[in-house]
Design an enzyme around this catalytic site. Structure first.
Site, PDB file in Angstrom:
ATOM      1  CG  ASP A   1      -3.938  -8.246  -6.062  1.00  0.00           C
ATOM      2  OD1 ASP A   1      -3.964  -8.408  -5.087  1.00  0.00           O
ATOM      3  OD2 ASP A   1      -4.178  -9.058  -6.366  1.00  0.00           O
TER       4      ASP A   1
ATOM      5  N   GLY B   1      -0.156   5.093  -0.874  1.00  0.00           N
ATOM      6  CA  GLY B   1      -1.394   5.557  -0.282  1.00  0.00           C
ATOM      7  C   GLY B   1      -1.287   6.192   0.307  1.00  0.00           C
TER       8      GLY B   1
ATOM      9  N   GLY C   1       0.716  -1.329  -0.193  1.00  0.00           N
ATOM     10  CA  GLY C   1       0.002   0.192  -0.303  1.00  0.00           C
ATOM     11  C   GLY C   1       0.932   0.758  -0.584  1.00  0.00           C
TER      12      GLY C   1
ATOM     13  CB  ILE D   1      -3.874  10.180   8.525  1.00  0.00           C
ATOM     14  CG1 ILE D   1      -4.076   8.689   9.967  1.00  0.00           C
ATOM     15  CG2 ILE D   1      -3.068  10.624   7.945  1.00  0.00           C
ATOM     16  CD1 ILE D   1      -3.229   7.470   9.142  1.00  0.00           C
TER      17      ILE D   1
ATOM     18  CG  LEU E   1       0.855   5.479   7.303  1.00  0.00           C
ATOM     19  CD1 LEU E   1       1.190   6.373   8.160  1.00  0.00           C
ATOM     20  CD2 LEU E   1      -0.011   4.708   7.671  1.00  0.00           C
TER      21      LEU E   1
ATOM     22  NE  ARG F   1      -3.638   1.308 -10.718  1.00  0.00           N
ATOM     23  CZ  ARG F   1      -4.627   0.130 -10.790  1.00  0.00           C
ATOM     24  NH1 ARG F   1      -4.298  -0.949 -10.740  1.00  0.00           N
ATOM     25  NH2 ARG F   1      -4.822   0.688  -9.137  1.00  0.00           N
TER      26      ARG F   1
ATOM     27  CG  ASP G   1      -0.517   0.278  -3.871  1.00  0.00           C
ATOM     28  OD1 ASP G   1      -1.181  -0.297  -4.121  1.00  0.00           O
ATOM     29  OD2 ASP G   1      -0.279   1.105  -2.985  1.00  0.00           O
TER      30      ASP G   1
ATOM     31  CE1 TYR H   1     -10.337   0.727   6.724  1.00  0.00           C
ATOM     32  CE2 TYR H   1     -11.824   2.166   8.463  1.00  0.00           C
ATOM     33  CZ  TYR H   1     -10.868   1.581   8.031  1.00  0.00           C
ATOM     34  OH  TYR H   1      -9.737   2.645   7.983  1.00  0.00           O
TER      35      TYR H   1
ATOM     36  CE  LYS I   1      -7.904  -1.161   9.229  1.00  0.00           C
ATOM     37  NZ  LYS I   1      -6.760  -1.446   8.174  1.00  0.00           N
TER      38      LYS I   1
END
Ligand code: AKB
Length: 315
Positions: free
Chosen positions: A50, A9, A6, A169, A11, A34, A32, A139, A143
């Site tokens: 992935d 992104g 990730g 954030i 963060l 991409r 990531d 979500y 989590k």
């Protein structure tokens, strides 16, 4: 070697830059779905990954090739409500793939949880570390499940996995995408660009928040802590400050005269209404010395200085 998933992104991009600053570019592999310009700017090696593909994750992480993995790939809350299956697959199966890949190795893992693990049954003010959670978003469900999986892998297989429950954030680099707390970042960007913002939560909506450099610091500090100091293997409560949307608008207006904020709540209001207003993060402070460097005033000043003049970069 350090692996970041990730990495493109909000963060991830700041964390990769900080890791490259600390350990050198050859020590960090940024991955990531991409690769992108932001990842390239950090100077770290880049690869596509992935996290929902167990074989790809296993091949990447095989035989303890990495001392540390920062597994940040995930789908945020608002997008998760629109694509619940994808949210579960990326956030839960992706985490399980990483935890399975490091089983039996010494690799230390960081995984971000969220204040979204809490729900309408949770005490909303000074939410304790251990309390009723009962999240009502996919979500949050993902989590909360991920937290229990981390604890299970730590107990059953001795995996050294560490986690924090991030609040919203706020940062000026890569914008967040698909979250509920995104309004805070959007408000800054639109204030500087247009002097006007239409906020998607009502003015009284108060949520825990944190400035980006503190979010990066928390991840680095937790990963550097001695294993004996980690008493929570689900996820640590973490916060810096809380504000309502109208308090943030007033703080920005005091620095951007004439800024006007209007309020048109959409489906994200219902998500925000289930989350705590103020978090008690005393366990993180006691166990591994967590303390934020930025209060709300310092955050507002720093955000605006970077958005007005992007040359003022931390990294
Ligand atoms: C979101 O709004 O979905 C995230 C979070 C609080 O986890 N920023």
């Amino acid at each position: 070697m350090i692996l970041v998933t990730g990495a493109a992104g909000q963060l991830g991009s700041d964390l990769v830059a900080a890791l490259v600053g600390l350990h050198g570019r050859e020590a960090v592999l940024a991955t990531d779905l991409r690769t992108c310009d932001q990842m390239a700017r950090s100077g770290a090696d880049m690869a596509t990954l992935d996290v929902t593909d167990p074989d790809a994750v296993q091949t990447m992480i095989q035989d303890g090739a990495f001392e540390q993995v920062y597994h940040l790939a995930g789908i945020l809350s608002a997008r998760g409500e629109k694509q619940p299956d994808l949210c579960w697959t990326v956030n839960v199966d992706g985490l399980k793939n990483v935890l399975n890949a490091v089983r039996g190795t010494k690799t230390r893992v960081f995984w971000p949880s969220s204040i979204a693990v809490f729900g309408p049954d949770t005490q909303r003010h000074r939410t304790p570390q251990v309390t009723v959670t009962n999240p009502t978003t996919m979500y949050g469900v993902a989590k909360a499940s991920g937290e229990m999986m981390c604890d299970y892998y730590a107990r059953k297989y001795g995996v050294d996995v560490r986690s924090v429950r991030y609040p919203g954030i706020i940062s000026y680099g890569v914008p967040p995408g698909g979250g509920t707390t995104d309004f805070a970042v959007d408000m800054f960007v639109q204030a500087v660009k247009n002097g006007q913002y239409t906020c998607f939560v009502r003015e009284s909506t108060r949520l825990p928040m944190m400035y980006g450099p503190d979010a990066v610091k928390a991840a680095l500090d937790l990963m550097a802590a001695a294993p004996s100091s980690i008493s929570v293997r689900t996820s640590y409560n973490l916060t810096a400050f809380s504000f309502s949307a109208e308090e943030l608008a007033a703080a920005i207006e005091s620095r951007v005269p004439g800024f006007v904020c209007e309020y048109e709540p959409d489906f994200r209001q219902a998500i925000a209404d289930t989350w705590p207003e103020v978090i008690d993060d005393s366990r993180a402070r006691e166990d591994w010395g967590w303390h934020p460097d930025y209060d709300i005033t310092a955050m507002v000043n720093d955000m605006l200085s970077h958005l007005v003049d992007p040359a003022n970069s931390h990294v």
